[in-house]
Design an enzyme around this catalytic site. Structure first.
Site, PDB file in Angstrom:
ATOM      1  N   SER A 178      32.068  28.347  75.750  1.00  0.00           N
ATOM      2  CA  SER A 178      33.228  27.741  76.393  1.00  0.00           C
ATOM      3  C   SER A 178      34.397  28.698  76.588  1.00  0.00           C
ATOM      4  O   SER A 178      35.223  28.468  77.459  1.00  0.00           O
ATOM      5  CB  SER A 178      33.675  26.515  75.597  1.00  0.00           C
ATOM      6  OG  SER A 178      33.918  26.864  74.254  1.00  0.00           O
ATOM      7  N   HIS A 206      29.542  22.864  79.613  1.00  0.00           N
ATOM      8  CA  HIS A 206      30.013  23.610  80.787  1.00  0.00           C
ATOM      9  C   HIS A 206      28.907  23.928  81.784  1.00  0.00           C
ATOM     10  O   HIS A 206      29.151  24.611  82.777  1.00  0.00           O
ATOM     11  CB  HIS A 206      30.700  24.898  80.328  1.00  0.00           C
ATOM     12  CG  HIS A 206      31.851  24.643  79.414  1.00  0.00           C
ATOM     13  ND1 HIS A 206      33.098  24.294  79.866  1.00  0.00           N
ATOM     14  CD2 HIS A 206      31.928  24.620  78.061  1.00  0.00           C
ATOM     15  CE1 HIS A 206      33.906  24.093  78.840  1.00  0.00           C
ATOM     16  NE2 HIS A 206      33.210  24.289  77.725  1.00  0.00           N
ATOM     17  N   LYS A 238      34.154  17.045  82.105  1.00  0.00           N
ATOM     18  CA  LYS A 238      34.361  18.361  82.716  1.00  0.00           C
ATOM     19  C   LYS A 238      33.892  18.298  84.164  1.00  0.00           C
ATOM     20  O   LYS A 238      34.534  17.661  84.981  1.00  0.00           O
ATOM     21  CB  LYS A 238      33.700  19.413  81.847  1.00  0.00           C
ATOM     22  CG  LYS A 238      34.505  19.520  80.531  1.00  0.00           C
ATOM     23  CD  LYS A 238      33.938  20.365  79.446  1.00  0.00           C
ATOM     24  CE  LYS A 238      34.931  20.362  78.279  1.00  0.00           C
ATOM     25  NZ  LYS A 238      34.340  20.759  77.004  1.00  0.00           N
TER      26      LYS A 238
HETATM   27  C1  LIG Z   1      34.727  20.361  75.632  1.00  0.00           C
HETATM   28  C2  LIG Z   1      33.590  20.661  74.752  1.00  0.00           C
HETATM   29  C3  LIG Z   1      33.104  19.715  73.847  1.00  0.00           C
HETATM   30  C4  LIG Z   1      33.812  18.425  73.583  1.00  0.00           C
HETATM   31  O1  LIG Z   1      33.679  17.536  74.640  1.00  0.00           O
HETATM   32  P1  LIG Z   1      34.806  16.439  74.870  1.00  0.00           P
HETATM   33  O2  LIG Z   1      34.178  15.447  75.765  1.00  0.00           O
HETATM   34  O3  LIG Z   1      35.952  17.158  75.474  1.00  0.00           O
HETATM   35  O4  LIG Z   1      35.141  15.872  73.518  1.00  0.00           O
HETATM   36  C5  LIG Z   1      31.963  20.010  73.143  1.00  0.00           C
HETATM   37  N1  LIG Z   1      31.332  21.194  73.293  1.00  0.00           N
HETATM   38  C6  LIG Z   1      31.799  22.140  74.136  1.00  0.00           C
HETATM   39  C7  LIG Z   1      31.054  23.427  74.247  1.00  0.00           C
HETATM   40  C8  LIG Z   1      32.942  21.906  74.867  1.00  0.00           C
HETATM   41  O5  LIG Z   1      33.407  22.855  75.669  1.00  0.00           O
END
Ligand SMILES: *Cc1c(COP(=O)(O)O)cnc(C)c1O
Length: 387
Positions: A178, A206, A238
């Site tokens: 990330s 992602h 996302k």
């Molecule tokens: C954003 C993210 C999460 C958490 O997801 P949310 O829906 O924002 O709680 C988990 N793992 C990774 C790699 C992330 O980037």
């Protein structure tokens, strides 16, 4: 006593340059953000396909609010599992080609569900060093031995698996890291999972919506087989532009999570209007080849434009493009200088990234225009010249 420690703690964060400040947006997520009455060009969100404010999704959410109300009223197992929740689970399972999927309120909750439900103190978790915080927390919560291997180092992982006498083994990894934007070597990880009879849990926060045919994610991108030992987690806040997450895999694993995962059982189901919006989002993702092609084009344009800067761009093929700065102070200063030029790129500091690797995390969206990229590139070259 209790107050003194908080105060010195906060002062310490400020002295270390890691104090976080939130900015209030007076408008929806998108390239043009409005902050304190001023328009800035934003490169901060994970809205990779530009769906967060898409009119079709907004209409779907509005219609669903009329039909289903706004609250679910209870956890899924009690009375909060409404038809849109059921439908999105079935659609997600079919979309990623797995037996079954479970819909969670957030990705953080989904990750907290998996490892603690599957392993305990007799077991071991093998985790990439750069894994997301939610995977680290999940490992701690599970009480399994938490064995970390150097980022992407398959030989080191193989050695650790070989030496382990744990009852059950679970390999835990981000698919797209990330804060770095690089891909985990999923085929090699899967091969090791097979060889050492381990589960492989892939966090595709992602990659889902962005990578693979139809945006089916990193596992599809690498053509991993739909093996029962492969557990996929994807987030829906996302690229999908809404909120929530899912875990998909073997029917027995999913049923076990439904029965045992505490972050699934002891929380109120999210609003049904979000699930309804997600049904539309999945259609747009599946037919989103143009958006994905556009995103790839923008990535190329940015990387070309940033050639020759004093700061190095990490070798990332994804929408996450980290510009490595080094010290916390320098990263914050560069972020502030860009902001003064009307360009918003967040500085990422420890503990989100290792000490000494503070960076600007440039994230791109299909909603960006070529001219937006050119503005960012020009602003960065200008900052470099005046440093
Ligand atoms: C954003 C993210 C999460 C958490 O997801 P949310 O829906 O924002 O709680 C988990 N793992 C990774 C790699 C992330 O980037």
């Amino acid at each position: 006593m209790i107050w003194g420690e908080l105060e010195t703690g906060l002062a310490g964060l400020a002295a270390d340059g890691v104090l976080r400040r939130r900015r209030v947006l007076d408008g929806p997520c998108g390239p043009d953000a409005v902050i304190d009455g001023r328009r800035v060009l934003a490169f901060c969100s994970n809205d990779y396909l530009g769906l967060a404010n898409h009119p079709t999704l907004v209409a779907a959410a509005r219609d669903a609010a009329e039909r289903w109300g706004v609250g679910s009223g209870a956890s899924h197992a009690v009375s909060g599992h409404l038809r849109p929740h059921e439908e999105i689970e079935q659609r997600l399972a079919a979309f990623v080609g797995r037996e079954r999927a479970l819909y969670f309120t957030t990705g953080y909750m989904a990750n907290l569900a998996i490892a603690p439900a599957l392993v305990d103190r007799r077991d071991a978790i093998f985790a990439d060093r750069l894994n997301h915080a939610s995977l680290i927390d999940a490992a701690l919560l599970s009480r399994a031995e938490h064995i970390r291997f150097p980022h992407g180092d398959m030989e080191a992982l193989a050695r650790r698996l070989e030496q382990s006498g744990a009852r059950r083994k679970l390999i835990l990894t981000d698919a797209v890291f990330s804060m770095d934007g690089d891909l985990a070597p999923l085929p090699a990880l899967f091969e090791l999972a097979e060889r050492f009879d381990a589960w492989l849990v892939v966090d595709d926060a992602h990659g889902f919506g962005v990578l693979g045919p139809g945006g089916r994610g990193s596992a599809a991108h690498f053509e991993l087989p739909p093996s029962p030992r492969l557990i996929l987690m994807g987030t829906l806040g996302k690229a999908a532009g809404v909120s929530g997450a899912f875990v998909a895999g073997d029917q027995r694993v999913i049923e076990w999570l439904l029965q045992r995962a505490r972050s699934y059982m002891f929380t109120t189901a999210s609003s049904p209007l979000l699930a309804a919006a997600l049904l539309v989002s999945l259609d747009l993702i599946e037919r989103g080849e143009e958006r994905r092609a556009r995103l790839r084009q923008l990535i190329g344009r940015l990387r070309e434009g940033l050639d020759g800067l004093p700061w190095r761009l990490s070798p990332s093929p994804t929408a996450i493009q980290p510009l490595m700065v080094g010290s916390n102070e320098a990263a914050v200063r560069l972020s502030e200088r860009l902001f003064a030029r009307g360009v918003w790129v967040p500085a990422i500091r420890p503990p989100t990234v290792p000490a000494g690797t503070a960076r600007l995390r440039i994230s791109l969206s299909a909603a960006h225009a070529d001219a937006h990229i050119d503005t960012l590139v020009a602003a960065l070259h200008d900052c470099a010249r005046r440093d």
